[in-house]
Motif scaffolding. Structure first.
Motif, PDB file in Angstrom:
ATOM      1  N   THR A   1      -6.216  -1.498   0.570  1.00 50.15           N
ATOM      2  CA  THR A   1      -4.962  -1.934  -0.062  1.00 50.15           C
ATOM      3  C   THR A   1      -5.250  -2.714  -1.338  1.00 50.15           C
ATOM      4  O   THR A   1      -4.629  -2.475  -2.384  1.00 50.15           O
ATOM      5  CB  THR A   1      -4.155  -2.825   0.912  1.00 50.15           C
ATOM      6  OG1 THR A   1      -3.784  -2.059   2.054  1.00 50.15           O
ATOM      7  CG2 THR A   1      -2.909  -3.377   0.250  1.00 50.15           C
ATOM      8  N   ARG A   2      -6.185  -3.653  -1.247  1.00 49.66           N
ATOM      9  CA  ARG A   2      -6.526  -4.477  -2.405  1.00 49.66           C
ATOM     10  C   ARG A   2      -6.974  -3.599  -3.587  1.00 49.66           C
ATOM     11  O   ARG A   2      -6.579  -3.817  -4.736  1.00 49.66           O
ATOM     12  CB  ARG A   2      -7.618  -5.468  -2.014  1.00 49.66           C
ATOM     13  CG  ARG A   2      -7.939  -6.519  -3.078  1.00 49.66           C
ATOM     14  CD  ARG A   2      -8.918  -7.551  -2.545  1.00 49.66           C
ATOM     15  NE  ARG A   2      -8.308  -8.365  -1.490  1.00 49.66           N
ATOM     16  CZ  ARG A   2      -8.611  -8.293  -0.209  1.00 49.66           C
ATOM     17  NH1 ARG A   2      -9.535  -7.425   0.201  1.00 49.66           N
ATOM     18  NH2 ARG A   2      -8.015  -9.060   0.684  1.00 49.66           N
TER      19      ARG A   2
ATOM     20  N   ALA B   1      -2.652  -8.405   4.726  1.00 48.97           N
ATOM     21  CA  ALA B   1      -2.104  -7.228   4.041  1.00 48.97           C
ATOM     22  C   ALA B   1      -1.193  -7.637   2.892  1.00 48.97           C
ATOM     23  O   ALA B   1      -1.267  -7.080   1.791  1.00 48.97           O
ATOM     24  CB  ALA B   1      -1.349  -6.346   5.035  1.00 48.97           C
TER      25      ALA B   1
ATOM     26  N   ILE C   1       1.224  -0.812   5.213  1.00 49.14           N
ATOM     27  CA  ILE C   1       0.290  -0.864   6.330  1.00 49.14           C
ATOM     28  C   ILE C   1       1.027  -0.418   7.593  1.00 49.14           C
ATOM     29  O   ILE C   1       2.117  -0.903   7.886  1.00 49.14           O
ATOM     30  CB  ILE C   1      -0.262  -2.292   6.530  1.00 49.14           C
ATOM     31  CG1 ILE C   1      -1.163  -2.693   5.350  1.00 49.14           C
ATOM     32  CG2 ILE C   1      -1.013  -2.410   7.847  1.00 49.14           C
ATOM     33  CD1 ILE C   1      -2.464  -1.927   5.267  1.00 49.14           C
TER      34      ILE C   1
ATOM     35  N   ALA D   1       0.132  -5.413  -0.212  1.00 47.83           N
ATOM     36  CA  ALA D   1       0.944  -4.414   0.487  1.00 47.83           C
ATOM     37  C   ALA D   1       2.429  -4.708   0.308  1.00 47.83           C
ATOM     38  O   ALA D   1       2.850  -5.862   0.288  1.00 47.83           O
ATOM     39  CB  ALA D   1       0.597  -4.389   1.970  1.00 47.83           C
TER      40      ALA D   1
ATOM     41  N   ARG E   1       1.759   2.172  -4.329  1.00 51.76           N
ATOM     42  CA  ARG E   1       2.205   1.066  -3.500  1.00 51.76           C
ATOM     43  C   ARG E   1       1.796   1.358  -2.070  1.00 51.76           C
ATOM     44  O   ARG E   1       1.663   2.523  -1.694  1.00 51.76           O
ATOM     45  CB  ARG E   1       3.718   0.876  -3.621  1.00 51.76           C
ATOM     46  CG  ARG E   1       4.150   0.503  -5.048  1.00 51.76           C
ATOM     47  CD  ARG E   1       5.660   0.531  -5.217  1.00 51.76           C
ATOM     48  NE  ARG E   1       6.310  -0.533  -4.464  1.00 51.76           N
ATOM     49  CZ  ARG E   1       6.475  -1.775  -4.903  1.00 51.76           C
ATOM     50  NH1 ARG E   1       6.016  -2.124  -6.090  1.00 51.76           N
ATOM     51  NH2 ARG E   1       7.095  -2.674  -4.167  1.00 51.76           N
ATOM     52  N   VAL E   2       1.596   0.315  -1.274  1.00 54.12           N
ATOM     53  CA  VAL E   2       0.968   0.483   0.038  1.00 54.12           C
ATOM     54  C   VAL E   2       1.873  -0.031   1.148  1.00 54.12           C
ATOM     55  O   VAL E   2       2.493  -1.093   1.031  1.00 54.12           O
ATOM     56  CB  VAL E   2      -0.384  -0.254   0.096  1.00 54.12           C
ATOM     57  CG1 VAL E   2      -0.951  -0.231   1.519  1.00 54.12           C
ATOM     58  CG2 VAL E   2      -1.371   0.370  -0.881  1.00 54.12           C
TER      59      VAL E   2
END
Length: 227
Positions: free
Chosen positions: A66-67, A92, A79, A97, A76-77
């Motif tokens: 993610t980082r 996260a 989790i 995130a 874009r993330v």
């Protein structure tokens, strides 16, 4: 079309997510990965809008992936994990995130998360929302003031104006958002259509100056609107 990357070390999980998302007309799964390093490479190579990442993956885990993905600005993330752990949630969010879901969420919640995050918003599982609220609103108790009235701390003038601008129905919806309910759950509770709830939430965000649901919930607590 929202271009999605799925990253999970279990092929069966990836297949299940792909089946849920592939039936949507506005979502396309363009890449899959079995670990964090593959996810980072795939996000950059496939012009991905949203990456759905597990946390526990071999080698580079979902938090580090993610980082790196957010750091490059390529996607874009969200989790999506089995484990309802506070350290995963806050790690996260610190990594950038935009969403956090549990794998036991309804398929509609997964679709909603992809669309919300692709639109620049944030979406957290109800359990995660409540934990963020507690963390953001936690503060040492001030010394007691003999003349202070009972009840919540009065909102500042800006918060009072924003709260006053909400309709009765928007107050009701905001209260349920503050309880951690999803749009689908609010629709069921209030006997409304999902699209109607989504409109109410959008109006609440605009009127309260909140970037996303999490900020709206913090506003509700600070303005004394949450139960």
């Amino acid at each position: 079309m929202i271009r999605v990357l799925l990253a999970d070390d279990h092929a069966l999980v990836r297949s299940g997510f792909a089946m849920v998302l592939s039936v949507e007309d506005d979502i396309e799964v363009v890449a899959q990965a079995a670990d964090g390093a593959q996810a980072v490479a795939a996000a950059q190579a496939h012009d991905v809008d949203v990456a759905l990442l597990d946390v526990q993956m071999p080698g580079t885990d979902g938090i580090e992936a993610t980082r790196r993905i957010v750091g490059t600005g390529c996607a874009r993330v969200v989790i999506v994990t089995t484990f309802d752990r506070e350290d995963y949630l806050f790690d996260a969010l610190a990594a950038g995130a935009s969403g956090f879901l549990l794998k036991n969420a309804d398929p509609d919640d997964l679709v909603e998360a992809v669309r919300a995050v692709a639109g620049g918003h944030a979406l957290l599982a109800p359990e995660a929302t409540l934990r963020v609220i507690r963390a953001l609103t936690a503060a040492p108790a001030p010394p007691p003031a003999p003349a202070a009235p009972a009840g919540p701390v009065p909102a500042d003038p800006g918060q009072r104006r924003a709260a006053a601008s909400l309709t009765e129905r928007e107050h009701e919806v905001l209260g349920l958002v503050a309880e951690g309910l999803s749009n689908a759950e609010i629709a069921q509770r209030l006997f409304l259509g999902p699209a109607t709830v989504k409109t109410h939430v959008s109006n609440i965000l605009a009127k309260t100056g909140s970037r996303d649901r999490v900020q709206a919930v913090v506003f509700a607590h600070r303005a004394g609107l949450a139960g």
